[in-house]
Design an enzyme around this catalytic site. Sequence first.
Site, mmCIF file in Angstrom:
data_model
loop_
_atom_site.group_PDB
_atom_site.id
_atom_site.type_symbol
_atom_site.label_atom_id
_atom_site.label_comp_id
_atom_site.label_asym_id
_atom_site.label_seq_id
_atom_site.Cartn_x
_atom_site.Cartn_y
_atom_site.Cartn_z
ATOM 1 N N TYR A 33 -12.265 -5.461 -5.231
ATOM 2 C CA TYR A 33 -13.635 -4.821 -5.489
ATOM 3 C C TYR A 33 -14.656 -5.558 -5.351
ATOM 4 O O TYR A 33 -15.393 -5.012 -4.499
ATOM 5 C CB TYR A 33 -13.253 -4.298 -7.083
ATOM 6 C CG TYR A 33 -14.380 -3.842 -7.796
ATOM 7 C CD1 TYR A 33 -14.830 -2.505 -7.640
ATOM 8 C CD2 TYR A 33 -15.446 -4.679 -8.379
ATOM 9 C CE1 TYR A 33 -15.868 -1.869 -7.801
ATOM 10 C CE2 TYR A 33 -16.718 -3.910 -8.852
ATOM 11 C CZ TYR A 33 -16.892 -2.638 -8.682
ATOM 12 O OH TYR A 33 -18.049 -1.980 -9.103
ATOM 13 N N SER B 117 0.778 -1.238 0.044
ATOM 14 C CA SER B 117 0.021 0.268 0.035
ATOM 15 C C SER B 117 1.049 1.392 0.021
ATOM 16 O O SER B 117 0.807 2.116 -0.777
ATOM 17 C CB SER B 117 -0.742 -0.024 1.340
ATOM 18 O OG SER B 117 -1.520 -1.241 1.350
ATOM 19 N N TYR C 219 -2.055 -11.085 2.530
ATOM 20 C CA TYR C 219 -2.136 -9.724 2.837
ATOM 21 C C TYR C 219 -3.365 -9.560 3.250
ATOM 22 O O TYR C 219 -4.176 -9.537 2.078
ATOM 23 C CB TYR C 219 -1.431 -8.699 1.846
ATOM 24 C CG TYR C 219 -1.242 -7.582 1.944
ATOM 25 C CD1 TYR C 219 -1.523 -6.861 3.242
ATOM 26 C CD2 TYR C 219 -0.596 -6.417 1.092
ATOM 27 C CE1 TYR C 219 -1.442 -5.709 3.506
ATOM 28 C CE2 TYR C 219 -0.542 -5.209 1.405
ATOM 29 C CZ TYR C 219 -0.920 -4.705 2.725
ATOM 30 O OH TYR C 219 -0.694 -3.191 2.698
ATOM 31 N N LYS D 288 0.779 -11.081 6.265
ATOM 32 C CA LYS D 288 0.873 -9.693 6.549
ATOM 33 C C LYS D 288 -0.566 -9.281 7.275
ATOM 34 O O LYS D 288 -1.503 -9.219 6.199
ATOM 35 C CB LYS D 288 1.340 -8.839 5.704
ATOM 36 C CG LYS D 288 1.298 -7.199 6.113
ATOM 37 C CD LYS D 288 1.861 -6.251 4.671
ATOM 38 C CE LYS D 288 1.939 -4.902 5.180
ATOM 39 N NZ LYS D 288 1.069 -4.090 5.891
#
Length: 302
Positions: A112, A49, A138, A167
């Site tokens: 999405y 990110s 993630y 993560k």
Amino acid sequence: MQHTVQFSGIIPPVSTIFTAEGGLDKNGTAALIDDLITAGVDGLFFLGSGGEFSQLSVEERKAIAAFAIDHVAGRVPVLIGTGGTNARETIALSQHAAQAGADGLVVINPYYWKVSEQNLIRYYQQVAGSVDLPVLLYNFPALTGQDLSPALVKTLVEACPNIVGIKDTIDSVAHLRSMIHTVKAAHPHFSVLCGFDDHLFNTLLLGGDGVISASSNFAPQLSVRLLQAYRDGDLAQAAHYHQTLLQIPQIYQLDTPFVNVIKEAIVLCGRPLSTHVLPPAGPLDDARKAQLKALLQQLKLC
């Protein structure tokens, strides 16, 4: 099968440094990489990110991955974020990262559509099956809208031998604890890395493996020293660093996305770099820069 944890410790999610025109600033990115390795980090994660992967084209992501892997040159393990909204693109990026010499991949769930459990398992099987590299999941439910539950993660680990860690970017000790008790208890080689600075100490105390969090871009010494103190059995010293890390998340509230805040903090902490960010992120205004500087000074970080 690998039975030791492959990815552990302090792994910064490296900010991608851009020129004022929005291209990759190779000199700036290289300088940041060198600083982080010198600070004693245990690995580097590119195109998360904070690396602004969601604002980049596939070709840009490939170019940044190749540059980063090449510049690190084996000094520490390199993880490349290859996730996205569709499997074909994620597979293409994953195979490119493998060919470019990455040590592992970090793959966020598609963000999405909400994806049924069956489709999510198939997605990760397709991605993990497309490469020989280790894959870290993630989990960032605040941004994806969908949590990777510990039970689902355990299913994925059992379905895909090369899924080796997660993560877990979630502001919940309970989630981290359950991830460790549910997945790591059954698969000790599985790496549980928190995604928030203020959960590093909790994660270590619970039996987890480390952190992939933004502050290690501008204050890597805090997390590196906390981990060292913890490993040395000096919990009082670890708690001392934890007190500072507990205050850091308020920095991220200065803007959304906070990728600009991280870059300004890198500069304020002594590394002059371009703070250009890609839209829809924008520059940090002067008032917020002043707030950031005050916060960093209060925490004795600059």
